[in-house]
Design an enzyme around this catalytic site. Structure first.
Site, PDB file in Angstrom:
ATOM      1  N   LYS A  11       0.864  -1.180   0.000  1.00 48.13           N
ATOM      2  CA  LYS A  11       0.000   0.000   0.000  1.00 48.13           C
ATOM      3  C   LYS A  11       0.897   1.225   0.000  1.00 48.13           C
ATOM      4  CE  LYS A  11      -3.000   2.529   3.219  1.00 48.13           C
ATOM      5  NZ  LYS A  11      -3.967   3.066   2.263  1.00 48.13           N
ATOM      6  N   SER A 192       6.025   6.155  -1.160  1.00 49.23           N
ATOM      7  CA  SER A 192       7.298   5.511  -1.509  1.00 49.23           C
ATOM      8  C   SER A 192       8.100   5.083  -0.289  1.00 49.23           C
ATOM      9  CB  SER A 192       8.153   6.459  -2.378  1.00 49.23           C
ATOM     10  OG  SER A 192       7.458   6.829  -3.550  1.00 49.23           O
ATOM     11  N   ARG A 193       7.413   4.787   0.798  1.00 51.81           N
ATOM     12  CA  ARG A 193       8.042   4.312   2.045  1.00 51.81           C
ATOM     13  C   ARG A 193       8.963   5.355   2.677  1.00 51.81           C
ATOM     14  NH1 ARG A 193       4.374   1.373   1.292  1.00 51.81           N
ATOM     15  NH2 ARG A 193       4.326  -0.887   1.561  1.00 51.81           N
ATOM     16  N   LEU A 194       8.855   6.602   2.264  1.00 48.23           N
ATOM     17  CA  LEU A 194       9.635   7.675   2.880  1.00 48.23           C
ATOM     18  C   LEU A 194       8.803   8.294   4.006  1.00 48.23           C
ATOM     19  CD1 LEU A 194      11.221   9.291  -0.304  1.00 48.23           C
ATOM     20  CD2 LEU A 194      12.248   7.660   1.294  1.00 48.23           C
ATOM     21  N   HIS A 195       8.554   7.467   5.036  1.00 39.52           N
ATOM     22  CA  HIS A 195       7.642   7.833   6.102  1.00 39.52           C
ATOM     23  C   HIS A 195       8.210   8.932   6.999  1.00 39.52           C
ATOM     24  CE1 HIS A 195       5.695   4.238   4.737  1.00 39.52           C
ATOM     25  NE2 HIS A 195       6.657   3.442   5.204  1.00 39.52           N
TER      26      HIS A 195
END
Length: 214
Positions: A11, A192-195
């Site tokens: 997701k 993009s998982r750059l949380h």
């Protein structure tokens, strides 16, 4: 999808963002802000979290518990004082709580030492519980092996008879714990998982914030 292969499930997040400038000065205030926001969309168990403790071999062990109160001094939950988690906390009074609010794409991790709450606080909460839950606290030898479910039904009936016409008071082996935070991390899902990750660390009597890489 082949059996066991779930690597294709993913997701991309992006509902909101989080920065050092946007968080409140105190992590409990920030937790309250997020908690109230999650209550609008998360459902009846928005207070569910994973409580992690250490067993006798120093292995971490987690289970879902329900947060019942939070304030400046800490985060409170209730359990059987003879349960497995309670035995672990007796030996290693350190724990963490992890909250995940899927609808808001947010996670909060709270770490700190754990203490029993005063008996009068446990008494007050116990008296507010539904009768079935109060009976269950007496009837269940939590974490111990039992033969079948009928064993629990029989124990409940025994407790009912014991307290027939009497006050159903709190058993001494059941009560609350408070997790006193020394570190609280807020995680906001981002594309993009750059949380976004902002952590509060208690240094002396002051909370210091840092941004962590995802």
């Amino acid at each position: 999808m082949s059996k066991g292969n779930v690597q294709g499930i993913r997701k991309d997040y992006g509902i909101d963002e989080l920065s050092k400038d946007s968080v409140l000065d105190n992590p409990v205030d920030q937790f309250e802000l997020w908690f109230k926001d999650a209550m609008k969309t998360e459902g009846s168990e928005v207070n569910a979290c994973t409580l992690s403790t250490l067993d006798e071999n120093q292995f971490p062990e987690g289970r879902i518990v329900l947060l019942k109160f939070f304030a400046e001094d800490g985060f409170t939950f209730y359990t059987n004082y003879e349960s497995k988690k309670a035995q672990q906390l007796e030996k290693h009074p350190l724990a963490s709580m992890t909250f995940y609010w899927r609808t808001r794409e947010r996670q909060v991790r709270v770490k700190g030492r754990v203490e029993k709450v005063p008996a009068e606080i446990s008494d007050a909460y116990y008296s507010e519980r539904p009768e079935g839950s109060r009976l269950g606290a007496w009837a269940s030898p939590q974490s111990q092996e039992i033969p079948d479910r009928q064993f629990l039904r029989d124990r409940v009936e025994e407790v009912k008879k014991k307290f027939e016409g009497k006050e159903l008071y709190r058993p001494e082996f059941w009560g609350g714990y408070i997790l006193i935070p020394s570190e609280v991390e807020f995680w906001q899902g981002r594309p993009s998982r750059l949380h976004d990750r902002i952590v509060f660390t208690l240094e002396g009597d002051k909370w210091v914030t840092k941004r962590l890489a995802p």
